[in-house]
Design a protein around this motif. Sequence first.
Motif, PDB file in Angstrom:
ATOM      1  N   VAL A  18       0.842  -1.212   0.000  1.00 26.97           N
ATOM      2  CA  VAL A  18       0.000   0.000   0.000  1.00 26.97           C
ATOM      3  C   VAL A  18       0.870   1.253   0.000  1.00 26.97           C
ATOM      4  N   ARG A  43     -14.673  -0.353  21.217  1.00 27.62           N
ATOM      5  CA  ARG A  43     -15.496  -0.374  20.005  1.00 27.62           C
ATOM      6  C   ARG A  43     -14.651  -0.020  18.777  1.00 27.62           C
ATOM      7  N   ALA A  44     -13.820   1.008  18.930  1.00 27.90           N
ATOM      8  CA  ALA A  44     -12.960   1.407  17.819  1.00 27.90           C
ATOM      9  C   ALA A  44     -11.916   0.336  17.543  1.00 27.90           C
ATOM     10  N   ILE A  81      -6.047  -5.219  -3.466  1.00 30.80           N
ATOM     11  CA  ILE A  81      -6.122  -3.953  -2.722  1.00 30.80           C
ATOM     12  C   ILE A  81      -6.985  -2.947  -3.486  1.00 30.80           C
ATOM     13  N   ALA A  82      -6.862  -2.959  -4.811  1.00 29.30           N
ATOM     14  CA  ALA A  82      -7.684  -2.050  -5.619  1.00 29.30           C
ATOM     15  C   ALA A  82      -9.168  -2.351  -5.446  1.00 29.30           C
ATOM     16  N   HIS A  86     -11.351   0.859  -4.382  1.00 29.03           N
ATOM     17  CA  HIS A  86     -12.283   1.350  -5.392  1.00 29.03           C
ATOM     18  C   HIS A  86     -13.627   0.644  -5.337  1.00 29.03           C
ATOM     19  N   SER A  87     -13.906  -0.033  -4.242  1.00 28.39           N
ATOM     20  CA  SER A  87     -15.150  -0.792  -4.150  1.00 28.39           C
ATOM     21  C   SER A  87     -16.379   0.119  -4.267  1.00 28.39           C
ATOM     22  N   TYR A  90     -19.598   0.955   0.226  1.00 22.87           N
ATOM     23  CA  TYR A  90     -19.041   1.944   1.150  1.00 22.87           C
ATOM     24  C   TYR A  90     -18.312   1.281   2.320  1.00 22.87           C
ATOM     25  N   ARG A  93     -14.840   0.177   1.309  1.00 24.61           N
ATOM     26  CA  ARG A  93     -13.963   1.345   1.125  1.00 24.61           C
ATOM     27  C   ARG A  93     -13.601   1.980   2.457  1.00 24.61           C
ATOM     28  N   GLU A  94     -14.607   2.137   3.299  1.00 19.68           N
ATOM     29  CA  GLU A  94     -14.410   2.826   4.567  1.00 19.68           C
ATOM     30  C   GLU A  94     -13.508   2.005   5.496  1.00 19.68           C
ATOM     31  N   TYR A  97     -10.099   2.517   4.303  1.00 23.57           N
ATOM     32  CA  TYR A  97      -9.720   3.906   4.591  1.00 23.57           C
ATOM     33  C   TYR A  97      -9.312   4.049   6.060  1.00 23.57           C
ATOM     34  N   LYS A 100      -5.981   2.429   6.567  1.00 21.81           N
ATOM     35  CA  LYS A 100      -4.929   3.274   5.979  1.00 21.81           C
ATOM     36  C   LYS A 100      -4.664   4.498   6.858  1.00 21.81           C
ATOM     37  N   ALA A 101      -5.743   5.084   7.365  1.00 21.62           N
ATOM     38  CA  ALA A 101      -5.597   6.292   8.187  1.00 21.62           C
ATOM     39  C   ALA A 101      -4.781   6.000   9.446  1.00 21.62           C
ATOM     40  N   LEU A 104      -1.158   5.092   8.573  1.00 21.72           N
ATOM     41  CA  LEU A 104      -0.363   6.261   8.178  1.00 21.72           C
ATOM     42  C   LEU A 104       0.254   6.957   9.387  1.00 21.72           C
TER      43      LEU A 104
ATOM     44  N   VAL B 317      -3.656  10.479   3.891  1.00 21.14           N
ATOM     45  CA  VAL B 317      -4.802   9.576   3.843  1.00 21.14           C
ATOM     46  C   VAL B 317      -5.726   9.931   2.687  1.00 21.14           C
ATOM     47  N   MET B 322      -1.431   3.625  -4.637  1.00 25.11           N
ATOM     48  CA  MET B 322      -0.718   2.810  -3.653  1.00 25.11           C
ATOM     49  C   MET B 322       0.628   2.412  -4.241  1.00 25.11           C
ATOM     50  N   GLY B 323       1.483   1.945  -3.361  1.00 24.13           N
ATOM     51  CA  GLY B 323       2.809   1.549  -3.795  1.00 24.13           C
ATOM     52  C   GLY B 323       3.566   2.727  -4.378  1.00 24.13           C
ATOM     53  N   HIS B 396     -14.499  10.232  -3.752  1.00 27.56           N
ATOM     54  CA  HIS B 396     -14.692   8.972  -4.465  1.00 27.56           C
ATOM     55  C   HIS B 396     -15.740   9.166  -5.565  1.00 27.56           C
TER      56      HIS B 396
END
Lengths: 131, 487
Positions: A18, A43-44, A81-82, A86-87, A90, A93-94, A97, A100-101, A104, B317, B322-323, B396
Amino acid sequence: MRLGPDAQRRIAVVLADVFGEPIGVARDIAKFLDGYLQRVPARAALGLRVGVWAVTWLPFALIGVPLPADALSPSARARYIAHWTHSRHYLLREAFYLLKAVALMGWSAHPAVRARLDVGPLAVTRDRAST
Amino acid sequence: MSHGKDTDAADFVVVGSGAGGAPAALALAQAGRDVIVLEEGPEVREQDRGQGAAESLLRLFRDNGTQVAMGRSVIPVLQGRCVGGTTVVNGAIVWRLPEDAYERAFGSIGAKDAIPLAALEERMDRIERDLSVAPAPERLLGGNGSLMKRGSEKLGWEGHAIRRNVLDCQGSGRCMEACPTKRKQSMEVTYLPRAVALGARIRADHEVRTIDMSASRAVGVTGVRGDGSPFRVAARLGVILAASAIQSPCILRRSGIGPREHVGSHFRLHPGTAVAGVYRDPVRLWEGATQSYEVDEFRRDGFKMEVVGLPVELAGVRLPGMGDAFQRAIADYPNMAVWGVQVRAEAEGTVSPASGRADLRYTPERADMETMRRGVRRLAEMHFAAGAVRVYPGVHGGPDVLESPDDLGKMDDLPLDPRCWSLISSHVFSTCRMAADERAGVVDFNGAVHGTRGLWVLDASALPTNLGVNPQHTIMALSSLLTERIA
C-alpha cells in the motif's frame, strides 16, 4: 485488544504494498497498529481489528483466490487492494480507509520516512518547546 | 495547576473546562463564589504538548480521536478531552459573531432583548483583550496561508489573516497537538489559572454522569474518577453544565432532566472536507501558524474556507494510489497546500448516551452536500489561481487529480452521496438548544434548563443553531454574559 505476531506479519506484507515501503518499515507500522489497538476504546479497536482481519483473509471473496493477502503474488495483491480502495460498497472502502488512516500514523512516525520527506521531528523536544 | 483543597461541596459546580466552562468558572470566582470545575479529561502535562498527531489524538481527544457520527456515512467528530477542552487542540481561530449569524441564531427565537448583540460584543472585546487576539502576522502565514491569500486576491474574493488567540506565536504548526510553547491562549493557560487564583478548584479526571436533583433543584453531581472510583460533589447554589454539545445532553438524558424530545435532538455540525494542491515551490505545511488565512467570500452562501496545516499522516490519507503511485504522490507533500471548507449545514442529528460513550447520529442533507460540492469546486479554483500544478479533490467517484483549470468542470459532477466524501467536523451545536419555552427547546434565554432551578447549560449545546463561523468566541461570550447574571 492485540494484533498478534502472525497477524502483524501478514498485514505488514499488505501495508508494504500500500505504502510502497520496504517490509522492515511495514513491520514497524504493523507494530504501531498493535499499540494503537491497546489504547483506543474497545469499540474502535474492534472495528479496526475486524478491518485488519478482513483485509488479510478476504482475497477469495473479492478476487476468487483462496489465499491470505500476504500469500498472493504481487500483481494479485495489487488487484486485491484495488478492490478495497475502489469498491462500490461503502463499508469495504471505509474499512480500508480506516486501516490506511491509522497505519499512516505509524508510517509517518517512522524515522526513515520522516528523514526522506524532510518534515522534521515527529515530536518537539522539551528544549525546543521552552524557547 | 493547583487543585486546591479537596472538599465535596461548592456554591457552584461547573461541569467542563473548555470554552463554556472556563469563562463560567472565572466569572463565578470573580463574583466571590466558591467554585469547583469538574473535567472528565486529564491535565495537559508538558510532555503531552507537541507530540505529533497520533499521540495528540490518543492523549487529548475524546475517545482517543475515534469519536464518529454515524449515519449514511461515518463522520469523525473531533473534540478535546482534557483540562481546557477543545480550546487546547483547536486551530486558535477567534471569530466574532457576525450580525447575520446573530440574527439567525438569537433573532429567530426572539432572544434579542434577553441576549443583545451589544452585550455579547462587550464580552467579546474583553475576551479578545484577555486572550491577546490579533490577526496572524505576515511572517506566520506560512506557505499555505500565503498561497491562499494569493489565490483569493487573484480571484477578487474576500479573505484575510485569521484572528487568533496566540501571544508571540512561534509558528511551530502544532496548534492541534496542544501548543508546545504554550503561546496559544487556550483555557488551561488563561481563564482556568485566573479562576484558580481566585479560589476555584479544578478537578481533572472527574467524569460527571448525572445531576442530583431535589424538588426540581440541582443540588449536586455524581460521577466517576479516572481510576473508576465514584464521587459526588454538592452544589449549594447550582450546577453549570458546560461539557460540550455532545456530553451535556448525555448528562441530562442520564439524569432524566429536560424535555425528552429536545434533549440531544437538533444536533448540528459544520461538516467539512479538504482539498490539496501541489505547487512548484515548497509550501512546507509544518511551518507557520496551523491555520493562518481564511476566505469568507461565500460565508453567506453557507460555506467558509480556511487553510489547514495537516501533518503528513493526515494529508496522506486523502491521496490516491498505492505503492509507487502513493510514494510519488506523498513525495509532493513538502510542496502541498491543504485548504478546507466547512459548511453551515441544515441537517439535524441526535446525541444520546450509550454504554461508556455518546451515540451520535447524523446525515447531511442533499442541500448540504450541494453546498459542500460548491465549496470544494471553489477551493480547487483558488488552488489553480494561486499557481497549483495539480489538485487532489479527494472525492470517491470524482477525478483522482485535476491537472489544470480546464478540469474544474469535472467538479460540478461530483457525487452528492456523503459516502463518497471524507467529511469531518469539530464544531458541534444545539443539542440543548435555547428557546422561549420547553415546547421548542431545553434552556431558556438565561441558559437555565426549563422546569428546573439551579441548573444551567452554558456551552455550544445551548446555541439555537449552528453559526457558520468558528464558535469558540461566541460560546465564551455567551457563557460569560449568562454567568455574570447567575453569579
